[in-house]
Design a protein around this motif. Structure first.
Motif, PDB file in Angstrom:
ATOM      1  N   LEU A 371       0.824  -1.203   0.000  1.00  0.00           N
ATOM      2  CA  LEU A 371       0.000   0.000   0.000  1.00  0.00           C
ATOM      3  C   LEU A 371       0.861   1.257   0.000  1.00  0.00           C
ATOM      4  O   LEU A 371       0.557   2.235  -0.678  1.00  0.00           O
ATOM      5  CB  LEU A 371      -0.932  -0.004   1.219  1.00  0.00           C
ATOM      6  N   SER A 372       1.964   1.233   0.749  1.00  0.00           N
ATOM      7  CA  SER A 372       2.873   2.383   0.792  1.00  0.00           C
ATOM      8  C   SER A 372       3.506   2.628  -0.569  1.00  0.00           C
ATOM      9  O   SER A 372       3.719   3.779  -0.968  1.00  0.00           O
ATOM     10  CB  SER A 372       3.973   2.148   1.837  1.00  0.00           C
ATOM     11  N   SER A 373       3.806   1.532  -1.291  1.00  0.00           N
ATOM     12  CA  SER A 373       4.382   1.667  -2.626  1.00  0.00           C
ATOM     13  C   SER A 373       3.400   2.344  -3.573  1.00  0.00           C
ATOM     14  O   SER A 373       3.782   3.175  -4.397  1.00  0.00           O
ATOM     15  CB  SER A 373       4.767   0.290  -3.173  1.00  0.00           C
ATOM     16  N   ILE A 374       2.124   1.974  -3.436  1.00  0.00           N
ATOM     17  CA  ILE A 374       1.097   2.593  -4.275  1.00  0.00           C
ATOM     18  C   ILE A 374       0.929   4.061  -3.905  1.00  0.00           C
ATOM     19  O   ILE A 374       0.831   4.930  -4.770  1.00  0.00           O
ATOM     20  CB  ILE A 374      -0.243   1.845  -4.112  1.00  0.00           C
ATOM     21  N   GLN A 375       0.937   4.339  -2.581  1.00  0.00           N
ATOM     22  CA  GLN A 375       0.747   5.708  -2.115  1.00  0.00           C
ATOM     23  C   GLN A 375       1.919   6.610  -2.497  1.00  0.00           C
ATOM     24  O   GLN A 375       1.760   7.816  -2.638  1.00  0.00           O
ATOM     25  CB  GLN A 375       0.558   5.725  -0.599  1.00  0.00           C
ATOM     26  N   SER A 376       3.120   6.017  -2.647  1.00  0.00           N
ATOM     27  CA  SER A 376       4.296   6.824  -2.982  1.00  0.00           C
ATOM     28  C   SER A 376       4.194   7.437  -4.376  1.00  0.00           C
ATOM     29  O   SER A 376       4.892   8.405  -4.696  1.00  0.00           O
ATOM     30  CB  SER A 376       5.562   5.967  -2.889  1.00  0.00           C
ATOM     31  N   MET A 377       3.311   6.866  -5.206  1.00  0.00           N
ATOM     32  CA  MET A 377       3.148   7.377  -6.570  1.00  0.00           C
ATOM     33  C   MET A 377       2.043   8.429  -6.667  1.00  0.00           C
ATOM     34  O   MET A 377       1.788   8.973  -7.732  1.00  0.00           O
ATOM     35  CB  MET A 377       2.830   6.216  -7.524  1.00  0.00           C
ATOM     36  N   ARG A 378       1.376   8.713  -5.552  1.00  0.00           N
ATOM     37  CA  ARG A 378       0.258   9.654  -5.582  1.00  0.00           C
ATOM     38  C   ARG A 378       0.780  11.102  -5.589  1.00  0.00           C
ATOM     39  O   ARG A 378       1.904  11.386  -5.191  1.00  0.00           O
ATOM     40  CB  ARG A 378      -0.647   9.435  -4.365  1.00  0.00           C
ATOM     41  N   THR A 379      -0.089  11.996  -6.004  1.00  0.00           N
ATOM     42  CA  THR A 379       0.216  13.425  -6.006  1.00  0.00           C
ATOM     43  C   THR A 379      -0.294  14.052  -4.714  1.00  0.00           C
ATOM     44  O   THR A 379      -1.456  13.852  -4.339  1.00  0.00           O
ATOM     45  CB  THR A 379      -0.456  14.116  -7.208  1.00  0.00           C
ATOM     46  N   LYS A 380       0.562  14.784  -4.029  1.00  0.00           N
ATOM     47  CA  LYS A 380       0.184  15.378  -2.756  1.00  0.00           C
ATOM     48  C   LYS A 380      -0.820  16.510  -2.977  1.00  0.00           C
ATOM     49  O   LYS A 380      -0.600  17.401  -3.806  1.00  0.00           O
ATOM     50  CB  LYS A 380       1.424  15.910  -2.021  1.00  0.00           C
ATOM     51  N   ILE A 381      -1.936  16.464  -2.239  1.00  0.00           N
ATOM     52  CA  ILE A 381      -2.978  17.479  -2.335  1.00  0.00           C
ATOM     53  C   ILE A 381      -2.662  18.601  -1.356  1.00  0.00           C
ATOM     54  O   ILE A 381      -2.480  18.361  -0.153  1.00  0.00           O
ATOM     55  CB  ILE A 381      -4.365  16.870  -2.037  1.00  0.00           C
ATOM     56  N   LEU A 382      -2.587  19.814  -1.858  1.00  0.00           N
ATOM     57  CA  LEU A 382      -2.151  20.950  -1.052  1.00  0.00           C
ATOM     58  C   LEU A 382      -3.304  21.849  -0.610  1.00  0.00           C
ATOM     59  O   LEU A 382      -3.091  23.000  -0.236  1.00  0.00           O
ATOM     60  CB  LEU A 382      -1.125  21.774  -1.843  1.00  0.00           C
ATOM     61  N   PHE A 383      -4.516  21.348  -0.677  1.00  0.00           N
ATOM     62  CA  PHE A 383      -5.654  22.159  -0.232  1.00  0.00           C
ATOM     63  C   PHE A 383      -6.644  21.286   0.525  1.00  0.00           C
ATOM     64  O   PHE A 383      -6.618  20.062   0.410  1.00  0.00           O
ATOM     65  CB  PHE A 383      -6.340  22.826  -1.432  1.00  0.00           C
ATOM     66  N   SER A 384      -7.506  21.904   1.312  1.00  0.00           N
ATOM     67  CA  SER A 384      -8.529  21.185   2.080  1.00  0.00           C
ATOM     68  C   SER A 384      -9.902  21.670   1.650  1.00  0.00           C
ATOM     69  O   SER A 384     -10.094  22.847   1.305  1.00  0.00           O
ATOM     70  CB  SER A 384      -8.343  21.442   3.579  1.00  0.00           C
ATOM     71  N   LYS A 385     -10.874  20.763   1.686  1.00  0.00           N
ATOM     72  CA  LYS A 385     -12.248  21.100   1.333  1.00  0.00           C
ATOM     73  C   LYS A 385     -13.054  21.354   2.600  1.00  0.00           C
ATOM     74  O   LYS A 385     -12.697  20.869   3.685  1.00  0.00           O
ATOM     75  CB  LYS A 385     -12.873  19.974   0.511  1.00  0.00           C
TER      76      LYS A 385
END
Length: 393
Positions: A371-385
């Motif tokens: 799961l960490s390997s998959i998450q490492s490829m994600r784009t960091k979201i810099l805003f909150s809803k």
């Protein structure tokens, strides 16, 4: 499944033994140790990775610790092999004794006997030796090393008060609780009220052995196909939990189980912090435990559905009674790398065996690592809803 003792030559068995040993200690550990022995420099990234996996401390001395791991492991395995040989020199030749000792410590469950350890279900020395090896292999290297240091300090100065780490205490307490709970449950489910078929001491010993071995070790002293549904369901739970982090065992790990239990207690008590003993668990660890639980259950659920399709998906329920529990047992056993089976493994279709192999691979690698390997490829979201409350329950 192939019979390791009957269908493989001594060379084949030796190769299996080598793979078990390498798998138990971990590819990363062996690679780092090789670099150390050849006096190569291991990168800071690798040091931190090994430290977080095995010691939960990125500032340790890699080479010294790895040598300590191998030394302690060999001492434990050789001691176990000697005990097995002395217990039954005919049933456990020197090679067989070493094979079973390494298999038990590495929580592999491979046996050179066709019936695993059913023939030794009343032998206390053999059972207790295997049980001890399984437990030591399943509590994690950090706990073993700390336990060794505590025993040496106590031997030098019995009156000295020794401070145990929180990780050490949580792992031992939770492991002991699960072993005792499984022991009592299996005894009640299998032998309570049964008279004449098995002696009391044998029932007590086999119940203890099954409680320990289904924590991903894979040996059995009872015929699993003849056990009650109540026992099999609880064994599924124990296989799902597994052993401790940084150990030879699989599963979601005892620390995850302890964090989730403490989290539920905190929610019921309307407490903000998840408390275990003297300390509160940090929110990141709680989030990881919840994510691991969801990911593991989802993986098991989808593989369970896939196996239901591949193993007679067109068969009416009235003709396939009992098969669902067997498939569920097989699925969780593969995920927890337990190696236990009610006898379904050899009957699986080729697609079914591929699914089981995939589960074993993910279970050995660790679902959180995947799961960490998959998450490492994600784009960091810099805003909150904006947040809103949603009705639950």
């Amino acid at each position: 499944m192939a019979d390791t003792g009957q269908e493989f030559t001594r060379t084949g068995q030796s190769v299996i033994l080598l793979l078990i040993q390498m798998g138990g200690l971990g590819i990363m550990t062996f690679s780092s140790l090789t670099f150390f022995l050849w006096k190569k420099r291991v990168s800071l990234t690798d040091r931190i990775a090994v430290g977080q996996s095995l010691l939960h401390n990125s500032g340790f001395h890699l080479g010294r610790f790895l040598v300590q791991i191998v030394t302690v492991t060999l001492v434990i395995e050789l001691s176990g092999a000697l005990l097995l040989f002395f217990a039954d020199p005919e049933g456990f030749s020197p090679f067989s004794a070493l094979f079973h000792a390494i298999s038990a410590f590495c929580n592999a469950g491979f046996s050179l006997h066709s019936d695993s350890l059913v023939g030794y279900k009343s032998d206390w020395l053999v059972n207790l030796t295997i049980i001890l090896l399984i437990i030591l292999g399943g509590i994690g290297f950090a706990v073993i090393v700390e336990g060794k240091d505590i025993l040496l300090a106590r031997f030098k100065n019995p009156k000295q008060r020794i401070q145990k780490s929180w990780h050490f205490t949580v792992v031992l307490q939770t492991s002991l609780f699960l072993i005792l709970a499984g022991w009592l449950y299996i005894y009640c489910a299998e032998f309570l009220g049964v008279k004449g078929e098995i002696s009391c001491h044998e029932a007590i010993l086999t119940s203890l052995f099954q409680s320990v071995t289904c924590r991903t070790a894979g040996f059995n002293s009872l015929d699993l196909a003849s056990m009650t549904n109540a026992s099999l369901v609880f064994m599924i739970f124990l296989m799902f939990v597994g052993g401790a982090p940084g150990s030879c065992a699989g599963g979601t790990k005892v620390t995850t189980f302890r964090i989730l239990a403490a989290f539920i207690k905190a929610q019921i008590s309307d407490r903000d912090q998840t408390v275990i003993g003297k300390y509160a668990v940090d929110q990141e660890s709680v989030n990881k435990a919840l994510t691991l639980l969801f990911f593991s259950l989802a993986l098991i659920f989808f593989c369970l559905i896939a196996l239901d399709f591949t193993e007679g998906g067109n068969v009416p329920h009235t003709q396939a009674r009992g098969q669902f529990l067997e498939i569920l047992f097989e699925t969780v056993s593969a995920f927890g790398t337990a190696g236990l089976s009610t006898g379904l493994t050899s009957k699986l279709s080729p697609p079914g065996k591929v699914i089981i192999m995939f589960l074993m691979f993910v279970g050995r690698l660790g679902p959180l690592v995947l799961l960490s390997s998959i998450q490492s490829m994600r784009t960091k979201i810099l805003f909150s809803k904006p947040e809103e409350k949603l009705s639950v329950g």
